[in-house]
Design an enzyme around this catalytic site. Sequence first.
Site: not given
Length: 344
Positions: A11, A39, A99, A130, A161, A242
């Site tokens: 979502t 939810r 990461r 990103c 972002g 970006h």
Amino acid sequence: MGYKVAVAGATGNVGREILSILDERGFPADEVVALASRRSMGVEVSYGDKTLKVKDLATYDFSDTDICLMSAGGAVSKEYSPKIGAAGCVVIDNSSQWRTDPDVPLIVPEVNADAIVGFRKKNIIANPNCSTAQLVVALKPLHDAARIKRVVVSTYQSVSGAGKDAMDELFAQTRAVFVSDPVESKKFPKRIAFNLIPQIDVFMEDGYTKEEWKMVVETKKILDPKIKLTATCVRVPVFVSHSESVNVEFETPLSADEARKILHSAPGILVIDTRETGGYATPHEAAGEDATYVSRLRDDPTVDNGIAFWCVSDNLRKGAALNAVQIAEVLVNRKLITSRRKAA
């Protein structure tokens, strides 16, 4: 038989973009499942011309699912990704949680696709930040040509972002300025409308922010640990895409003209650099596109073997959703996974 794919965080901005890109690129999925928190159960999201009803991530059975594209945040990924991986489903995670884990590959397919082979240690693959993703796409072919010593990068990062609430805040503040209403800041530490904020994520002891730290450690892991990099990350009043101003110092000579030729033929890059008014890419043109755009290529006379350039990319696509789907495509195309239902 195709693959069964789950999208966790379906979502959110990135989750919805993942669903769109899976359909756009014709990913070989027989079934796609939308997942989110309890939810959001029953909320409808689009997948091509289909509508999917969101299911509860906490109770979903991953035993016959091949790939989970996880975009539900670091805390959720920390809790669920190991469980999903242990169930035999490969997790491709968009958060920062995995990461820096040495047992988790950090992948940008145009840059280090071969590193994906280590994914079976935890059945988790990490998507980079990103701002890092578009940077390393542009740096990789240049590094191969002349070996990069040092990078200085300043980012101009869009509010998307920081999520949907951040986009809503920019819209609300902009409207408030025009109608002379009070400007309220909830998501950002200072007003973002008609302003710049030189802070993304929290400050660390050395004065850099965590976003800036991520760019350093992720670039080293993806590209080369010997590269020295310093970053200044700035939030700007742009909804999507970006931008980055990049100065690169090489070990051996590489002119801007040579770099331009190299980048013209590099995967994932479009060079728009005509050295005339408007002859460059901006965030507006990059929004909704897959490419990393490189413009303003020029020699940097302040260092030996230096160039400077401007780099723009849609952060929701290459910076997150597109890169995740491309990782899934590497798994499929290199036959690193097989459909679990077919195997059964």
